[in-house]
Design an enzyme around this catalytic site. Structure first.
Site, PDB file in Angstrom:
ATOM      1  N   LYS A  92      86.496  28.888  30.974  1.00 11.06           N
ATOM      2  CA  LYS A  92      85.393  28.033  30.525  1.00 11.06           C
ATOM      3  C   LYS A  92      84.116  28.806  30.770  1.00 11.06           C
ATOM      4  O   LYS A  92      83.841  29.176  31.923  1.00 11.06           O
ATOM      5  CB  LYS A  92      85.311  26.759  31.367  1.00 11.06           C
ATOM      6  CG  LYS A  92      86.315  25.711  31.030  1.00 11.06           C
ATOM      7  CD  LYS A  92      86.018  24.443  31.805  1.00 11.06           C
ATOM      8  CE  LYS A  92      87.229  23.538  31.746  1.00 11.06           C
ATOM      9  NZ  LYS A  92      87.058  22.299  32.495  1.00 11.06           N
ATOM     10  N   GLY A 139      87.312  23.257  27.945  1.00 14.74           N
ATOM     11  CA  GLY A 139      86.157  22.527  27.427  1.00 14.74           C
ATOM     12  C   GLY A 139      85.585  21.608  28.483  1.00 14.74           C
ATOM     13  O   GLY A 139      86.221  21.329  29.507  1.00 14.74           O
ATOM     14  N   LYS A 174      97.315  18.083  25.843  1.00 15.31           N
ATOM     15  CA  LYS A 174      97.213  18.170  27.311  1.00 15.31           C
ATOM     16  C   LYS A 174      97.014  16.756  27.837  1.00 15.31           C
ATOM     17  O   LYS A 174      96.182  16.011  27.340  1.00 15.31           O
ATOM     18  CB  LYS A 174      96.030  19.072  27.650  1.00 15.31           C
ATOM     19  CG  LYS A 174      95.486  18.965  29.056  1.00 15.31           C
ATOM     20  CD  LYS A 174      94.529  20.138  29.328  1.00 15.31           C
ATOM     21  CE  LYS A 174      93.301  19.707  30.097  1.00 15.31           C
ATOM     22  NZ  LYS A 174      92.372  20.833  30.343  1.00 15.31           N
ATOM     23  N   ASP A 203      97.240  18.594  33.200  1.00 16.00           N
ATOM     24  CA  ASP A 203      96.111  19.067  34.011  1.00 16.00           C
ATOM     25  C   ASP A 203      95.916  18.091  35.160  1.00 16.00           C
ATOM     26  O   ASP A 203      95.672  16.899  34.942  1.00 16.00           O
ATOM     27  CB  ASP A 203      94.845  19.146  33.147  1.00 16.00           C
ATOM     28  CG  ASP A 203      93.646  19.750  33.888  1.00 16.00           C
ATOM     29  OD1 ASP A 203      93.783  20.104  35.077  1.00 16.00           O
ATOM     30  OD2 ASP A 203      92.566  19.860  33.261  1.00 16.00           O
ATOM     31  N   LYS A 244      96.227  14.485  31.209  1.00 20.66           N
ATOM     32  CA  LYS A 244      95.736  14.505  32.589  1.00 20.66           C
ATOM     33  C   LYS A 244      96.734  13.759  33.470  1.00 20.66           C
ATOM     34  O   LYS A 244      97.231  12.684  33.078  1.00 20.66           O
ATOM     35  CB  LYS A 244      94.368  13.818  32.667  1.00 20.66           C
ATOM     36  CG  LYS A 244      93.270  14.559  31.918  1.00 20.66           C
ATOM     37  CD  LYS A 244      92.806  15.797  32.678  1.00 20.66           C
ATOM     38  CE  LYS A 244      91.593  16.403  31.991  1.00 20.66           C
ATOM     39  NZ  LYS A 244      91.088  17.581  32.721  1.00 20.66           N
ATOM     40  N   ASP A 274      92.157  26.662  36.565  1.00 18.60           N
ATOM     41  CA  ASP A 274      90.876  26.250  35.988  1.00 18.60           C
ATOM     42  C   ASP A 274      89.825  26.323  37.098  1.00 18.60           C
ATOM     43  O   ASP A 274      89.184  27.365  37.293  1.00 18.60           O
ATOM     44  CB  ASP A 274      91.026  24.828  35.392  1.00 18.60           C
ATOM     45  CG  ASP A 274      89.730  24.240  34.848  1.00 18.60           C
ATOM     46  OD1 ASP A 274      88.669  24.863  34.976  1.00 18.60           O
ATOM     47  OD2 ASP A 274      89.759  23.116  34.287  1.00 18.60           O
ATOM     48  N   GLU A 285      98.152  22.761  34.818  1.00 19.99           N
ATOM     49  CA  GLU A 285      96.807  23.264  35.093  1.00 19.99           C
ATOM     50  C   GLU A 285      96.294  22.734  36.431  1.00 19.99           C
ATOM     51  O   GLU A 285      96.362  21.539  36.709  1.00 19.99           O
ATOM     52  CB  GLU A 285      95.886  22.829  33.938  1.00 19.99           C
ATOM     53  CG  GLU A 285      94.463  23.368  34.030  1.00 19.99           C
ATOM     54  CD  GLU A 285      93.611  22.952  32.825  1.00 19.99           C
ATOM     55  OE1 GLU A 285      94.179  22.503  31.804  1.00 19.99           O
ATOM     56  OE2 GLU A 285      92.381  23.053  32.917  1.00 19.99           O
ATOM     57  N   SER A 319      92.743  17.304  24.781  1.00 24.59           N
ATOM     58  CA  SER A 319      92.930  16.928  26.182  1.00 24.59           C
ATOM     59  C   SER A 319      92.770  15.419  26.291  1.00 24.59           C
ATOM     60  O   SER A 319      91.711  14.885  25.943  1.00 24.59           O
ATOM     61  CB  SER A 319      91.871  17.653  27.034  1.00 24.59           C
ATOM     62  OG  SER A 319      91.868  17.155  28.350  1.00 24.59           O
TER      63      SER A 319
HETATM   64  O1  OSB Z   1      89.620  20.033  33.721  1.00 22.68           O
HETATM   65  O2  OSB Z   1      89.687  20.850  31.798  1.00 22.68           O
HETATM   66  C1  OSB Z   1      89.184  20.058  32.586  1.00 22.68           C
HETATM   67  C2  OSB Z   1      86.617  17.860  30.814  1.00 22.68           C
HETATM   68  C3  OSB Z   1      85.624  17.821  31.761  1.00 22.68           C
HETATM   69  C4  OSB Z   1      85.812  18.456  32.960  1.00 22.68           C
HETATM   70  C5  OSB Z   1      86.988  19.140  33.208  1.00 22.68           C
HETATM   71  C6  OSB Z   1      87.982  19.199  32.252  1.00 22.68           C
HETATM   72  C7  OSB Z   1      87.807  18.526  31.049  1.00 22.68           C
HETATM   73  C8  OSB Z   1      88.812  18.452  29.985  1.00 22.68           C
HETATM   74  C9  OSB Z   1      88.308  18.107  28.603  1.00 22.68           C
HETATM   75  O3  OSB Z   1      89.997  18.553  30.165  1.00 22.68           O
HETATM   76  C10 OSB Z   1      88.364  19.225  27.643  1.00 22.68           C
HETATM   77  C11 OSB Z   1      87.587  18.956  26.388  1.00 22.68           C
HETATM   78  O4  OSB Z   1      88.153  18.364  25.466  1.00 22.68           O
HETATM   79  O5  OSB Z   1      86.407  19.345  26.316  1.00 22.68           O
HETATM   80 MG    MG Z   2      91.136  21.554  33.760  1.00 23.17          MG
END
Ligand code: OSB
Ligand code: MG
Length: 369
Positions: A262, A290, A161, A188, A163, A238, A213, A135
């Site tokens: 999660k 994560g 992924k 995301d 953002k 999510d 996402e 991500s």
């Molecule tokens: O939205 O998935 C999310 C990290 C912190 C809070 C929310 C998110 C995320 C990530 C990171 O996208 C995922 C990772 O590599 O742990």
């Molecule tokens: Mg997310």
């Protein structure tokens, strides 16, 4: 087993690279590590909250407060035969799912170590390796993003992924697709759009994304369903799925076609597995999200992702992608085929290194009956 003692540690771990999303920029991880002791053994868990209430309402301080004053006292001194016993003991507390995950996770590890079984085995995991993705936060420039994607692809990550947020979306994705036409790619939004932005999101259909996402509000299911009707690209939920009940509602409404599970967001591995089972029954693919966890939380995520329904790569990257020095040994690493081994040793299957944990600890306390 009787839970003799619970220890809480507030840890601070610098990230090797800042993580920027539509809700903010994180340069270090501050989480609460939970140790549960019984029968002369220690089990480890992580309440992987963010520093502020931007992703969901919990913070390091609320996790500390709720674990110290409510969850810890409900569990310490009690007999526990399985993780569901811990879930029942903690049930009087409404919400505070990330805090609950921290303690439940420690109980899973403790019981696994006592029984000589891995958390993956105890959960019913079937995969010896899990599929992993990476991500990537919002970067300072598009070339910087392209370089990072290139580097992670070279390391073998099986999907990327990115953002997004208004102003860092369609144009950026066009350049990513131009450079990497075949890359398994998803985005995301962390709730950064509104239904009124539907046209902007529809414009993303041309990029052949695996999913979008959480485009809309963190507490919405109805507008996501409306949006999904307008998009070819599957919506993945999510933030909108904090529980089994919300997962049921989302599937009934058609709010999305994929769920990111999660364990922290849903309040533990027992709830995470129940959502997995529901989705599996309905043929809905899931993957493990994560929260930039240390090796402790990561180990629980890997165990969860070994369940059969986790058919899509998770946000489960190697320890080195997050931290220069993880608190567990061996650290989590990616294999050449883009997967990660599920530890087979008892409990979380990796060792917590006391000197690393000590170095990261800002303060700690012990809860006894
Ligand atoms: O939205 O998935 C999310 C990290 C912190 C809070 C929310 C998110 C995320 C990530 C990171 O996208 C995922 C990772 O590599 O742990
Ligand atoms: Mg997310």
């Amino acid at each position: 087993m009787r839970i003799d003692q619970i220890e809480l540690r507030q840890v601070h771990m610098p990230l090797v690279h800042p993580f920027e999303t539509s809700f903010g920029r994180e340069v270090a991880r501050q989480t609460v590590i939970v140790a549960a002791r019984g029968a002369g053994l220690t089990g480890w868990g992580e309440a992987a909250t963010m520093a502020g209430p931007w992703y969901e309402y919990e913070t390091v301080e609320t996790c500390w407060h709720v674990l110290r004053d409510f969850l810890g006292p409900l569990v310490v001194g009690r007999q526990i035969a399985n993780a569901s016993d811990a879930v029942r003991l903690m049930a009087p507390v409404r919400g505070h799912n990330i805090a609950k995950m921290g303690l439940e996770a420690a109980v899973w590890d403790l019981l696994g170590r006592a029984e000589g079984r891995s958390v993956s085995q105890m959960l019913g995991g079937t995969r010896p390796q899990v599929l992993v993705g990476v991500s990537l936060g919002v970067q300072d420039s598009v070339p910087a993003l392209l370089d990072r994607i290139d580097a992670f692809r070279d390391q073998g990550y099986s999907r990327v992924k990115v953002k997004i947020r208004p102003g860092w979306d369609v144009d950026v994705l066009r350049q990513v697709r131009g450079r990497f036409p075949d890359l398994p790619l998803m985005v995301d939004a962390n709730c950064a759009y509104q239904l009124a932005d539907a046209q902007r999101l529809e414009a993303m259909d041309e990029f052949d994304l695996m999913m979008i996402e959480q485009p809309l509000a963190y507490d919405d299911l109805v507008e996501h369903a409306e949006l999904q009707l307008r998009l070819r690209t599957p919506i993945c939920l999510d933030e909108s799925i904090p529980s089994l009940a919300s997962a049921r509602a989302a599937l009934a409404l058609g709010s999305g076609r994929i769920i990111n599970i999660k364990p922290g967001r849903v309040g533990g591995l027992v709830a995470a597995r129940a959502i997995h089972d529901l989705c599996q029954d309905q043929g809905v693919p899931v993957w493990c999200g994560g929260m930039l966890e240390t090796g402790i939380g990561r180990a629980h995520n890997v165990a969860l992702a070994s369940l059969p329904g986790f058919s899509l790569p998770g946000d489960i990257s190697a320890s080195a992608r997050y931290f220069a020095h993880d608190v567990v040994a061996p650290p989590f690493e990616i294999r050449a085929d883009g997967t990660m081994d599920v530890p087979e040793n008892p409990g979380i299957g990796v060792s917590v290194m006391p000197e690393r944990l000590e170095a990261a600890t800002q303060h700690w306390l012990v809860i006894e009956p």
